[in-house]
Design a protein around this motif. Structure first.
Motif, short mmCIF file in Angstrom:
data_model
loop_
_atom_site.label_atom_id
_atom_site.label_comp_id
_atom_site.label_asym_id
_atom_site.label_seq_id
_atom_site.Cartn_x
_atom_site.Cartn_y
_atom_site.Cartn_z
N CYS A 10 0.70 -1.22 0.00
CA CYS A 10 0.03 -0.03 0.02
C CYS A 10 0.73 1.22 0.16
CB CYS A 10 -0.95 0.04 1.11
SG CYS A 10 -0.06 0.13 2.70
N CYS A 33 1.30 3.75 2.20
CA CYS A 33 1.94 4.39 3.11
C CYS A 33 3.08 3.66 3.42
CB CYS A 33 1.00 4.42 4.36
SG CYS A 33 1.03 2.72 5.05
N GLY A 60 2.04 -0.31 6.05
CA GLY A 60 0.99 -1.31 6.12
C GLY A 60 1.29 -2.57 5.42
N CYS A 79 -2.98 -0.03 8.60
CA CYS A 79 -2.67 1.41 8.29
C CYS A 79 -3.98 2.00 7.89
CB CYS A 79 -1.68 1.27 7.26
SG CYS A 79 -2.14 0.76 5.72
N CYS A 130 -4.57 3.15 4.88
CA CYS A 130 -5.05 3.20 3.69
C CYS A 130 -6.08 2.10 3.27
CB CYS A 130 -3.64 2.26 2.77
SG CYS A 130 -2.26 3.15 3.06
ZN ZN Z 1 -0.90 1.82 4.08
#
Ligand code: ZN
Lengths: 374, 507
Positions: B348, B350, B353, B359, B361
């Protein structure tokens, strides 16, 4: 309330420089039409509104810029209800809240709020088990006559609504409080739910039609969910999740916060487990929640489960502790890759587990089903 | 008088013979060069002149014409310096044509008369392999890999002239000054703790030639795992070793001490690399890029989604064809680029995650992020494995992991089985051979049908899963044609469905 008043209230509620507090004070002792006229004339309406000249100037400019015809059309086209604090229609359960919205917009049945209400909130990026839990809660509460309140966000919120809206023998409506205008669905992925809510449930917002879902509106929206809830259930939240804001707003109001306990291995339960540490009540079954609300506990049918073989049971137990890669299942269970892969494949096929981007999760709800005495 | 000296120039990873003809005659003093020299080549005049003068040799005060034959193709770089200098010396009677004989020359001249290494000595010498050559000291080992004639080293123009005129010995080929790479030393698999499935995926990839994708957050060991793949692969076949040597030489990348690239290379370009660095080109001679430098070995593409879409497209084309076209449409060369692809990506945007719910997302941003990897490219990965940071217990566990040598031995015998059976590794099993050698047993067939009915497996995916299952069975010593339910299931489990909605049915 006249249509003109409704339109004027909508205009006032949408002014960028209009704080929530100022809006409701403004509407307490004069009609929205009158308040809008005063503002547009560059006069501070009433002396209860101590405001600086520069703020007054901004509000005047903003008020003059709004086209009432457009606002009236948006309200009429979407059949949006508008009610202001102090008017007869304004929900009693909100009227007593210190942070009540000055103007409330709604679509659907306001009477939905007459039932006992339980908030169900949680993260947008939830685990499959978290979503299944929220969905089961939504359905079970609706069937127990409880109005489920949530925020229509992706993840936990949507799952709770989905459960409540689709429950086969629901005897209560459900409520979604959103952070945008009621003329357009957001998030788009929930459009089906949005329509179901309008048809036979209730959508609430403190923002007039045409308002975009800006990030700053969501924490504000959360306080309304808190204010509406008799009990709040947080299903999953990370350490800094938005649902913790809702939980905080509940604690401020003395509203009981309940939490579905999660594994320390699952990041999605980190925030909820913190709430538990800080004294929130664990909600391990629907019964726990019904008891907290003081509602009559109905006999809940225990779901039928088929017994699992030893390897499958171990695999399910590992996944119940939080989403896992095949790697971590094999390592944690200390079993052969072939054995684990076969068990996982069968459990995936049976719907006990589900998979996303290579991560394997328990598909079902985390709630337990205590056998209730006959 | 006219002198004629053999040399060669470089284009892509191939040498092209060039004959350097030098005429020194009457007329206004000057220097002209014919035969499509490029910029660097044209500057030879200044380098040769300075080198001659600082070596105590004479630069003629006459009209010098240099012709690079044949005139059709462009001559690039400074490797013709030495041949031009020798031509001038012959044409001005400072050397006799007899002393030079049929020697060919390659090397750049320094202003002080030193003879310097240039990229592409191996392909340059190789194109006139039967000649005797004079090369810079650093080029001796790679030149010997390709030459059938005698290879002489010369470190300076003065030393060369003395050796040619018999007044001094030829310089011994000294140890290369350049950094020498140690292809033999690759990190050992024993250092990877836990992660049994990721380890198996590496083993299967090595044994079957399957492309492999790791999906996991930073810290989950993607790089650590990928760097251990070359150690599992056997030595390069002689023809591939030669190609890899030519490519590396042409790219100006260090070669092993003995000159020949024997071990599978490992390349891991960063996503900020230019398209030219990845694909090749960016110079007149079409320098080979990373996809070619990985020829015969492993191309590790970390943070795959961060690469420019055009680069990923080229990557996919290279994976499909085993070659890459470098240069413009009307002026390009084709370079070998048959590598094993190991991709890696965060799950993902960020970057922190990985597990669902870990996270901020949401589904959509994950799909958009992974969606940067096009379906056709994702489809090339027979093996797609989610990796997670191993738990502390796994890292501390005293159960020793299998070392590379043990796994490599299993890989070697599985590869032998596959090659004897079908002439290709399992990843390349096609059509009749695949149907003949990868027959799912009834349970496995039922499972595959169910996967297809549920949209988790496409027709192409069906073939790919049978190929990796074939490898899994071979590694376990089950080398008959039938694939068990377990072989198929393990293969399916190492083929995670990535970004499902973005590429519906990309499995
Ligand atoms: Zn993420």
């Amino acid at each position: 309330m006249t249509t003109d008043d409704q339109v004027a209230a909508s205009v006032l509620a949408g002014l960028a420089s209009m704080s929530r507090r100022r809006l409701q004070r403004l509407l307490l002792d004069r009609s929205p039409t009158n308040a809008l006229q005063e503002l547009r004339a560059g006069r501070a309406p009433g002396d209860s509104m101590a405001m600086s000249d520069s703020l007054l100037e901004r509000l005047t400019v903003q008020a003059r810029a709004v086209d009432e015809g457009v606002m009236a059309r948006l309200i009429a086209e979407s059949a949006i209800g508008v009610t202001t604090v102090g008017s007869a229609e304004y929900p009693q359960c909100l009227a007593d809240d210190p942070e009540r919205p000055g103007v409330l917009f709604y679509r659907g049945e306001l009477s939905a709020l007459n039932a006992e209400r339980v908030g169900i909130v949680g993260t947008r990026n939830a685990t499959a088990a978290g979503r299944a839990t929220a969905e089961e809660l939504g359905a079970a509460l609706a069937e127990a006559g409880i109005c489920v309140v949530s925020g229509l966000a992706l993840g936990i919120d949507a799952a709770a609504h989905r459960g409540a809206v689709n429950a086969s023998s629901a005897i209560a409506r459900c409520v979604a409080v959103v952070g945008n205008g009621l003329d357009e669905c957001y998030p788009k992925r929930n459009v089906r739910l949005w329509e179901q809510l309008i048809d036979s449930h209730l959508l609430l917002s403190e923002w007039p039609p045409g308002t975009a879902p800006d990030a700053f509106r969501f924490p504000l929206r959360n306080r309304i969910i808190a204010a509406l809830s008799r009990v709040l259930v947080v299903v999953e939240s990370r350490e800094h999740g938005g649902s913790l804001i809702t939980a905080r707003a509940c604690l401020d109001r003395g509203i009981e916060v309940m939490v579905v306990p999660g594994s320390p291995k699952s990041r999605a339960s980190a925030g909820t487990n913190l709430l538990l540490r800080d004294g929130a009540t664990p909600a391990t079954s629907v019964v726990d929640i019904l008891e907290a609300v003081g509602s009559g506990v109905r006999h809940l049918p225990a779901p039928v489960s088929t017994p699992l073989d030893a390897v499958s049971a171990e695999v399910v137990e590992r996944c119940a502790a939080g989403p896992a890669t095949l790697d971590s299942i094999v390592a944690d269970c200390e079993l052969g890759i072939g054995l684990v892969a076969m068990a996982v494949a069968d459990l995936l096929a049976a719907g006990t587990l589900c998979e996303r981007d290579g991560w394997i999760e328990v598909a079902g709800s985390r709630l337990v089903h205590p056998v209730t005495p006959q | 008088m006219i002198a004629s000296v053999p040399s060669a120039t470089l284009l892509g990873a191939r040498g092209y013979p060039v004959t350097v003809e030098v005429h020194v005659g009457r007329g206004l003093p000057g220097f002209s060069m014919l035969g499509l020299p490029d910029e660097a080549c044209r500057e030879a005049r200044d380098r040769v002149r300075a080198a001659l003068m600082s070596s105590g040799l004479e630069w003629p005060d006459r009209r010098i014409t240099v012709n690079l034959a044949p005139p059709r193709h462009r001559k690039t770089g400074s490797g013709l310096d030495l041949a031009i200098a020798v031509g001038v010396l012959i044409a001005t009677d400072q050397l006799t044509a007899e002393a030079v004989g049929a020697l060919a020359f390659v090397g750049e001249l320094g202003l002080d008369g030193s003879i310097r290494h240039v990229p592409g000595v191996a392909p340059i010498v190789g194109v006139r392999a039967e000649n005797d050559w004079v090369v810079p000291p650093d080029g001796v080992s790679e030149a010997r890999v390709v030459a059938s004639g005698r290879i002489r080293a010369a470190a300076s123009l003065r030393g060369l002239v003395d050796a040619l005129s018999g007044s001094a010995q030829w310089a011994e080929a000294v140890a290369p000054v350049r950094a020498v790479v140690d292809d033999e030393h690759v990190p050992d698999l024993a250092e990877v703790r836990g992660q049994p499935v990721a380890r198996l995926a590496l083993e299967v990839a090595a044994a079957g030639g399957h492309h492999l994708l790791f999906v996991g957050a930073p810290g989950s060991g993607k790089t650590m795992l990928a760097t251990r793949l070359p150690g599992l692969l056997p030595d390069l076949e002689p023809d591939v070793a030669l190609e890899a040597t030519m490519i590396r030489s042409a790219a100006g990348v260090s070669l092993p001490a003995e000159g020949l690239v024997r071990r599978p290379p490992f390349r891991s370009p960063h996503h900020t690399s230019s398209a030219a660095a990845m694909v090749g080109g960016g110079s007149h001679y079409m320098r080979p890029g990373e996809v070619s430098l990985a020829h015969g070995g492993v191309l590790f593409v970390d943070e795959m989604g961060q690469f420019a879409p055009s680069v990923l497209d080229t990557l996919r084309e290279a994976v499909e064809s085993g070659t890459v076209a470098v240069g413009r449409v009307n002026h390009h060369v084709t370079l070998p680029a048959r590598f094993q692809l190991v991709g890696a990506t965060n799950p993902c945007p960020c970057g922190e995650g990985s597990a669902p719910g870990s996270c901020e997302c949401d589904e959509r941003s994950r799909q958009r992020y992974l969606g940067r990897l096009s379906g056709p490219l994702l489809d090339r990965f027979d093996l797609r494995v989610a990796v997670a940071r191993p738990a502390v217990g796994e890292l501390m566990g005293d159960g020793a992991s299998e070392p590379t040598a043990v796994v490599a031995a299993r890989v070697a015998s599985a590869r032998t089985v596959a090659l004897e059976r079908a002439g290709v590794l399992n990843a390349s099993l096609e059509g009749v051979l695949l149907d003949q050698w990868a027959i799912p047993d009834p349970d496995a067939a039922l499972r595959l049908r169910r996967e297809m009915e549920h949209g988790r497996l496409t027709g192409r995916g069906y073939h790919r899963v049978r190929r990796s299952a074939r490898t899994i069975a071979d590694l376990a010593g089950r080398t008959d044609a039938v694939l068990s339910d377990e072989d198929i299931t393990v293969a399916l489990s190492m083929r995670a469905v990535i970004a499902r909605r973005a590429h519906a049915g990309a499995a």
